[in-house]
Scaffold this motif. Structure first.
Motif, short mmCIF file in Angstrom:
data_model
loop_
_atom_site.label_atom_id
_atom_site.label_comp_id
_atom_site.label_asym_id
_atom_site.label_seq_id
_atom_site.Cartn_x
_atom_site.Cartn_y
_atom_site.Cartn_z
N LEU A 130 0.85 -1.08 0.03
CA LEU A 130 0.08 -0.34 -0.01
C LEU A 130 0.95 1.18 -0.13
N VAL A 131 1.78 1.34 1.03
CA VAL A 131 2.72 2.48 1.05
C VAL A 131 3.42 2.81 -0.27
N LEU A 132 4.23 1.74 -0.68
CA LEU A 132 5.05 1.94 -2.13
C LEU A 132 4.25 2.08 -3.24
N SER A 133 2.84 1.52 -3.47
CA SER A 133 2.18 1.73 -4.45
C SER A 133 1.43 2.94 -4.23
N GLY A 134 1.14 3.65 -3.26
CA GLY A 134 0.63 5.08 -2.90
C GLY A 134 1.61 6.15 -3.35
N ILE A 135 3.27 6.13 -2.87
CA ILE A 135 4.10 6.70 -3.42
C ILE A 135 4.39 6.84 -4.78
N ILE A 136 4.21 5.38 -5.51
CA ILE A 136 4.42 5.58 -6.89
C ILE A 136 3.42 6.34 -7.63
N TYR A 137 2.02 6.30 -6.97
CA TYR A 137 0.88 6.71 -7.74
C TYR A 137 0.89 8.19 -7.53
N PHE A 138 1.17 8.64 -6.62
CA PHE A 138 1.11 10.11 -5.99
C PHE A 138 2.36 10.84 -6.72
N TYR A 139 3.17 10.36 -6.56
CA TYR A 139 4.37 11.05 -7.36
C TYR A 139 4.43 10.98 -8.90
N ASP A 140 3.68 9.97 -9.29
CA ASP A 140 3.47 9.57 -10.91
C ASP A 140 4.85 9.10 -11.44
N LEU A 141 5.42 8.07 -10.49
CA LEU A 141 6.82 7.88 -10.83
C LEU A 141 6.96 6.80 -11.80
N LYS A 142 7.88 6.77 -12.79
CA LYS A 142 8.02 5.83 -13.94
C LYS A 142 9.17 4.89 -13.63
N LEU A 143 8.99 3.94 -12.85
CA LEU A 143 9.92 3.12 -12.43
C LEU A 143 10.05 1.59 -13.14
N VAL A 144 11.20 1.14 -13.27
CA VAL A 144 11.45 -0.28 -13.76
C VAL A 144 11.86 -1.10 -12.65
N ILE A 145 10.51 -1.79 -12.23
CA ILE A 145 10.59 -2.63 -10.95
C ILE A 145 11.03 -4.09 -11.26
N HIS A 146 11.98 -4.61 -10.67
CA HIS A 146 12.70 -5.78 -10.64
C HIS A 146 11.85 -6.78 -9.43
N LEU A 147 10.87 -7.40 -9.72
CA LEU A 147 10.05 -8.14 -8.72
C LEU A 147 10.98 -9.36 -7.88
N PRO A 148 11.87 -10.00 -8.78
CA PRO A 148 12.63 -10.89 -7.98
C PRO A 148 13.27 -10.42 -6.75
#
Length: 265
Positions: A130-148
């Motif tokens: 929830l917190v990380l998703s909220g930060i990414i959404y609120f700041y409109d961050l374009k990230l390349v996330i490495h899930l592993p």
């Protein structure tokens, strides 16, 4: 004359599952159900910490050690650390908390440990999402996330926190003064676990001692999942699991041997 086979009292393989489920429901009702806000405070606590660190360090520096977003940088350090603190602390007090129930044959000390572990782990994984998703959404961050890398960091925290919790579960009950000593010993870990910095910022002489702390490997692995250009070469997954296995086995051995005595303390 026909004979009927004697019926077994019940599927014993489900007894532990029923006990763990009942203990989880009890924990949810007592820990989160009675306090105002309940689960909301579990989310607000790391959010408040991230906001405070962001405010303080924006006054000192124009950019965080990695990337350009202060909240994301501090979230990737605070969230694994708070998961470790909550997991190790809740597992450490599991036997003391459920001492009255351990007199029943259907409930074992492992049920108490696993119930607290599963509930706390699932809660903090949800908070992290929830917190990380909220930060990414609120700041409109374009990230390349490495899930592993993110999953690996979470698994490392879970393993190490459970091992520390199991060891302290015996020590807290057997030596009450150890709990006070442990809380004092645990406080500097916030500064030594890479929450507000990355080890590459420090001199090599300091870094060679810092990497003995397993938690700095978990924060490094977590940030590797959100910052593609961050290699975090100091991260040693095998070392974290080695510490978890050794500490966990020793803690479990003492609990298995002395859990009946601990229930009477």
């Amino acid at each position: 004359m026909t004979f009927r086979a004697a019926q077994r009292p019940g599927p014993l393989r489900f007894r532990a599952l029923r006990s763990i489920s009942a203990l989880i429901l009890r924990e949810m009702a007592t820990r989160y159900g009675r306090s105002p806000g309940g689960y909301l405070w579990v989310v607000l606590e790391p959010v408040a910490g991230i906001a405070l660190l962001t405010f303080l360090f924006t006054l000192i520096s124009r950019s965080p050690p990695l990337g350009t977003n202060f909240p994301l940088f501090y979230a990737t350090g605070i969230l694994p650390f708070t998961m470790y603190v909550a997991l190790s602390g809740n597992v450490a007090t599991a036997v003391q908390y459920s001492r009255a129930l351990l007199s029943y044959p259907a409930v074992s000390f492992m049920d108490a440990l696993l119930a607290r572990f599963f509930l706390t782990a699932l809660t903090h994984i949800l908070v992290m999402f929830l917190v990380l998703s909220g930060i990414i959404y609120f700041y409109d961050l374009k990230l390349v996330i490495h899930l592993p890398s993110i999953f690996a960091a979470i698994a490392m925290v879970l393993a190490f926190a459970f091992a520390i919790g199991v060891a302290n579960c015996f020590l807290f009950a057997r030596f009450p003064l150890w709990a006070n000593f442990w809380h004092v010993l645990n406080r500097p870990l916030f500064l030594l676990s890479g929450v507000i910095f990355i080890p590459e910022m420090l001199p090599k002489a300091a870094m060679q001692y810092l990497v003995w702390n397993p938690l700095i490997h978990t924060s490094g692995m977590m940030r590797r999942g959100f910052y593609p250009t961050y290699d975090a070469l100091y991260v040693d997954v095998a070392y974290v699991y080695f510490c978890a296995i050794v500490i966990g086995i020793v803690g479990l051995w003492f609990l298995i041997r002395y859990h009946k005595d601990l229930a009477l303390l």
